[in-house]
Enzyme design. Structure first.
Site: not given
Ligand code: FCB
Length: 475
Positions: A194, A382
């Site tokens: 991320e 995720e």
């Protein structure tokens, strides 16, 4: 809306149960249509700082998150990752939880500062030994590790942190080093997790470590060092890993969802996905910064050296996308051709206010990425949600999480049914853990963790996920 009387509802249900008795497919909820392809990978995800604890053990160096969480007022309730889920000591027990779920894969991260306490220089054998034991125990339990090399816990000793270009190089050295050590057993590596979180949240918003609020030029340079670290990391892993090792990343692009599924809005959402992610995933997938991004940044655009973009654009074996909140988009007659719609006070969200619910994002993440960049494979690295999770008589009946997961995974199933290259799904998270600036107050686990006793209790959602995996179909 039509209203049914009790009698009518009874009659409808009666008809349904007669049909269900006659048709096994219906009784099982049309399983054939809800099935996942053979070989689809089911997994769970965690990250080192969120679960390990043991921050001072076996030579681990200090990180940005140790400092940040120990700074007054930065993390809710003054929580820190000092102990977390104590998985550094309890990993064997955690692997048994994975086994009981029936997952075939586990996405975990390595703590860079356990390997290089100073971020670079002398490696720490005790850290390497630890991860060797963890990997060996996973494999002994029939679980395939997918390893993330950087999930935000940056060695504090690196001067300037992500503001320094040297940090990208230090990352690549560490990534190559660990790929050399583990690729006899680990076949999938993710460089970074991320970009937007460790760059923007840490250096623009100041709500994650190191808590800075830089000017636009400073933020863009940090973003550049983030994608550069990834690119140099890919090259370093390829140079030192065994043949056949697959390299990718886990990113959280803004996932643009066409608010109406018509050609016009679909095209607008696809264009938006490319442009709003210009500083991160688009740069990685295309090996360049879009002109629209550079023009918009003007004098604040990042300083790029020769060879940077080539490294950043290194072809990947897979792309991992973390799927949470949607960004609804509609076509517009404005210059860019689209408008990203704001979230409204009435937009539903889970326990974390940022976690707006939009199951379609699990489908459009995959479809947009496929149409824009044709990656070899995509994983949802995720997906999951925070929920209130009250414990009643020792049970956690998190029907809200099951609702959330069923809807998102249903959209992932839609992607596979259409032949999109979605290869696997990692549920965030195996267990409740240190949720960054929210501390332990936001629970994302399939297992409830009592942080006083470290007891793990499977929630109802764990039973649901186990059943889904057992059938390889949406339940
Ligand atoms: C993601 C992070 C992960 C976790 C989830 C809830 O942004 O990658 O570590 O905190 O959100």
């Amino acid at each position: 809306m039509a209203e049914f009387s009790r009698r009518e509802v009874g009659a409808i249900l009666g008809t349904f149960s007669t049909m269900a008795a006659a048709s096994p497919a219906l009784a099982a909820g049309s399983l054939a249509q809800r099935r996942f392809p053979k070989g689809f990978k089911w997994g769970c995800a965690t990250a080192a700082y969120q679960v390990e604890g043991a921050v001072k053990e076996d030579g681990r160096g200090e990180t940005n998150w140790d400092i940040f969480s120990h700074t007054r007022g930065k993390v809710a309730n003054g929580d820190t990752g000092d102990i977390a889920c104590d998985s550094y000591h309890r990993y064997r027990e955690d692997h048994q939880l994975l086994r009981a779920l029936g997952v075939s894969t586990y996405r975990m991260s390595l703590a860079w500062s356990r390997i290089f306490p100073e971020g670079r220089g002398q490696p720490n054998q005790a850290g390497i030994d630890h991860y060797n034991r963890v990997i060996d125990d996973l494999l002994a339990n029939g679980i395939t590790p997918y390893v993330t090399l950087f999930h935000w816990d940056l060695p504090a000793a690196l001067p300037g942190g992500w503001q320094s270009r040297d940090t990208a190089k230090a990352f690549a050295d560490y990534a190559g080093f660990m790929a050399g050590k583990l690729s006899d057993r680990v076949k999938h590596f993710m460089t970074t997790n991320e970009f937007a979180c460790f760059t923007d949240l840490g250096h623009k918003e100041g709500i994650h470590a190191p808590g800075l609020k830089l000017d636009p030029a400073g933020v863009n340079q940090v973003r550049h060092h983030g994608v550069l670290a990834h690119g140099l990391g890919v090259q370093a892993i390829r140079a030192s890993a065994k043949a056949g090792t697959k390299v990718g990343l886990a990113d959280n692009p803004s996932i643009t969802v066409p608010v109406i599924e018509t050609t016009e809005h679909i095209a607008a959402a696809r264009k938006a996905m490319r442009e709003v992610n210009a500083a991160a995933l688009t740069a990685v997938m295309e090996g360049r910064y879009l002109d629209s991004y550079l023009t918009a940044q003007g004098a604040a655009a990042p300083k790029v050296e020769d060879g940077d973009m080539k490294a950043i654009g290194s072809r990947l074996d897979f792309v991992g996308i973390n799927v949470y909140a949607p960004q609804f988009v509609r076509a517009d007659a404005n210059a860019q051709g689209y408008t990203v719609l704001p979230m409204l006070a009435s937009s539903p969200h889970m326990a974390s206010p940022w976690l707006r619910v939009g199951p379609e994002s699990a489908y459009w993440a995959v479809r947009n990425a496929t149409e824009l960049w044709k990656p070899k494979a995509i994983y949802i690295t995720e997906n999951g949600c925070s929920a209130d999770d009250p414990v009643t008589d020792g049970r956690i009946d998190d029907a809200d999480r099951v609702m959330y997961l069923r809807n998102y995974i249903g959209q992932a199933q839609r992607a596979t049914a259409e032949g999109l290259p979605l290869a696997g799904y990692f549920l965030w998270s195996l267990m409740d853990n240190f949720e960054w600036a929210d501390g332990y107050g936001k629970r994302f686990g399939l297992h409830y963790v009592d942080f006083k006793t470290q007891q793990r209790i499977p929630k109802l959602s764990a039973a649901w996920y186990r059943e889904l995996i057992r059938r390889d179909a949406l339940v």
